[in-house]
Design a protein around this motif. Sequence first.
Motif, short mmCIF file in Angstrom:
data_model
loop_
_atom_site.label_atom_id
_atom_site.label_comp_id
_atom_site.label_asym_id
_atom_site.label_seq_id
_atom_site.Cartn_x
_atom_site.Cartn_y
_atom_site.Cartn_z
N PRO A 1 2.04 12.39 -0.94
CA PRO A 1 2.02 13.33 -2.08
C PRO A 1 3.16 13.10 -3.06
O PRO A 1 2.98 13.30 -4.26
CB PRO A 1 2.13 14.71 -1.40
CG PRO A 1 1.61 14.48 -0.02
CD PRO A 1 2.02 13.08 0.35
N GLU A 2 4.33 12.68 -2.57
CA GLU A 2 5.47 12.49 -3.47
C GLU A 2 5.35 11.25 -4.34
O GLU A 2 6.13 11.07 -5.27
CB GLU A 2 6.76 12.42 -2.67
CG GLU A 2 6.90 11.21 -1.77
CD GLU A 2 6.24 11.39 -0.41
OE1 GLU A 2 6.42 10.52 0.46
OE2 GLU A 2 5.55 12.43 -0.23
N LYS A 3 4.36 10.39 -4.07
CA LYS A 3 4.19 9.17 -4.86
C LYS A 3 2.98 9.22 -5.78
O LYS A 3 2.76 8.30 -6.55
CB LYS A 3 4.05 7.96 -3.92
CG LYS A 3 5.27 7.69 -3.08
CD LYS A 3 5.05 6.52 -2.14
CE LYS A 3 6.27 6.29 -1.26
NZ LYS A 3 6.08 5.17 -0.32
N GLN A 4 2.20 10.28 -5.71
CA GLN A 4 0.98 10.35 -6.48
C GLN A 4 1.26 10.55 -7.97
O GLN A 4 2.26 11.16 -8.35
CB GLN A 4 0.09 11.47 -5.95
CG GLN A 4 -0.49 11.17 -4.58
CD GLN A 4 -1.35 12.30 -4.05
OE1 GLN A 4 -1.25 13.43 -4.50
NE2 GLN A 4 -2.20 11.98 -3.08
N THR A 5 0.36 10.05 -8.79
CA THR A 5 0.51 10.12 -10.23
C THR A 5 -0.16 11.38 -10.77
O THR A 5 -0.83 12.12 -10.05
CB THR A 5 -0.10 8.88 -10.90
OG1 THR A 5 -1.48 8.79 -10.56
CG2 THR A 5 0.63 7.61 -10.44
N ILE B 1 0.84 -1.18 0.00
CA ILE B 1 0.00 0.00 0.00
C ILE B 1 0.89 1.24 0.00
O ILE B 1 1.93 1.28 0.65
CB ILE B 1 -0.94 0.00 1.22
CG1 ILE B 1 -1.93 -1.17 1.12
CG2 ILE B 1 -1.70 1.32 1.33
CD1 ILE B 1 -2.88 -1.05 -0.04
N ASP B 2 0.46 2.26 -0.72
CA ASP B 2 1.20 3.52 -0.83
C ASP B 2 2.61 3.29 -1.39
O ASP B 2 3.60 3.82 -0.87
CB ASP B 2 1.28 4.22 0.53
CG ASP B 2 1.70 5.68 0.40
OD1 ASP B 2 1.51 6.26 -0.68
OD2 ASP B 2 2.25 6.23 1.38
N SER B 3 2.67 2.49 -2.44
CA SER B 3 3.96 2.23 -3.09
C SER B 3 3.75 2.16 -4.59
O SER B 3 2.73 1.67 -5.07
CB SER B 3 4.59 0.94 -2.58
OG SER B 3 3.84 -0.19 -3.01
N ARG B 4 4.72 2.63 -5.32
CA ARG B 4 4.65 2.57 -6.78
C ARG B 4 4.69 1.14 -7.30
O ARG B 4 3.97 0.81 -8.25
CB ARG B 4 5.76 3.43 -7.38
CG ARG B 4 5.50 4.94 -7.26
CD ARG B 4 6.59 5.74 -7.92
NE ARG B 4 7.82 5.66 -7.17
CZ ARG B 4 8.21 6.56 -6.25
NH1 ARG B 4 7.43 7.60 -5.98
NH2 ARG B 4 9.34 6.42 -5.60
#
Length: 290
Positions: A233-237, A148-151
């Motif tokens: 926020p730094e992982k959002q597309t 979860i919460d990972s690219r």
Amino acid sequence: MTGRRIPGTARGARRRRGWGRAAQYAALLCYLAFLAFPLLWLLSTAFKSPRELGSVDPSWLPHHPTLDNFRKAFAEQPLLHAALNSVAVAGAAALVSVAIAVPAAYATVRFRTAVGRAGTVWVLVSQAFPLVLIIIPLFMLLKGMHLIDSRPGLGLVYVVWTLPFALWMLQGYVRAVPVSLEEAAAIDGCGRYRTLRSVVVPLLLPGLVATLMFSFVTAWNEFFFALVLLKSPEKQTMSVILTHFLGAEGAADLGPLAAASVLATLPSLLFFALLQRHLVQGMLSGAVKG
């Protein structure tokens, strides 16, 4: 009498063909205009000033083009970082889904068994399930895998999501490959793996490029999974970042939103433009080899 009527009949036939061709071109131009209108309107909106955007009488083209919307969009949101996230996740998902779909499509076409047909039908039927039905089990599954919460977790979801249609597309291309070429390769001593790699895959180049484009664009435009599975926020597309230009009550900052949307469409257009040449070359190469 008959000899006199033939020239008139021929001219009439040519005239009808000419009118028919003109009607086809007119319909094609109308269809192209219909497809291009949203993009052109988006470009026009991105370069309009706030005064023009708030006008009750909107214009087709900006009277005073400005880049302020682009500067504001970059200042408010990390668009470049979000674009890199989308490229990485969508590109990896497209490559993996195509790599899996090639041997799967070959096996389902060349080895026609009841299990293979049932699997193909199930894969396609599963695409009809609403996302709301699968998001909770999918979330719990990824949570147990600490994705979860990972690219990588989002990329895995995109592989599973794009794989069914990629498999369906490649099956048609595999059927178009003559079985006689594989039989000739078997006579020369090639095994199944070498035949697939050296004979079938080169002839599948148009299908591979088309499937790769479809998988990339599908993953790039996907929003629901990215919204639920990514929280940092730094992982959002890019598709999720665009929603940040909407206010709490749904009011949109129209200028920066249009500018960011233009930037969001560029990677897909560039990806298609770069691969289009290889798609045409692959089609010609496959026609000659076949």
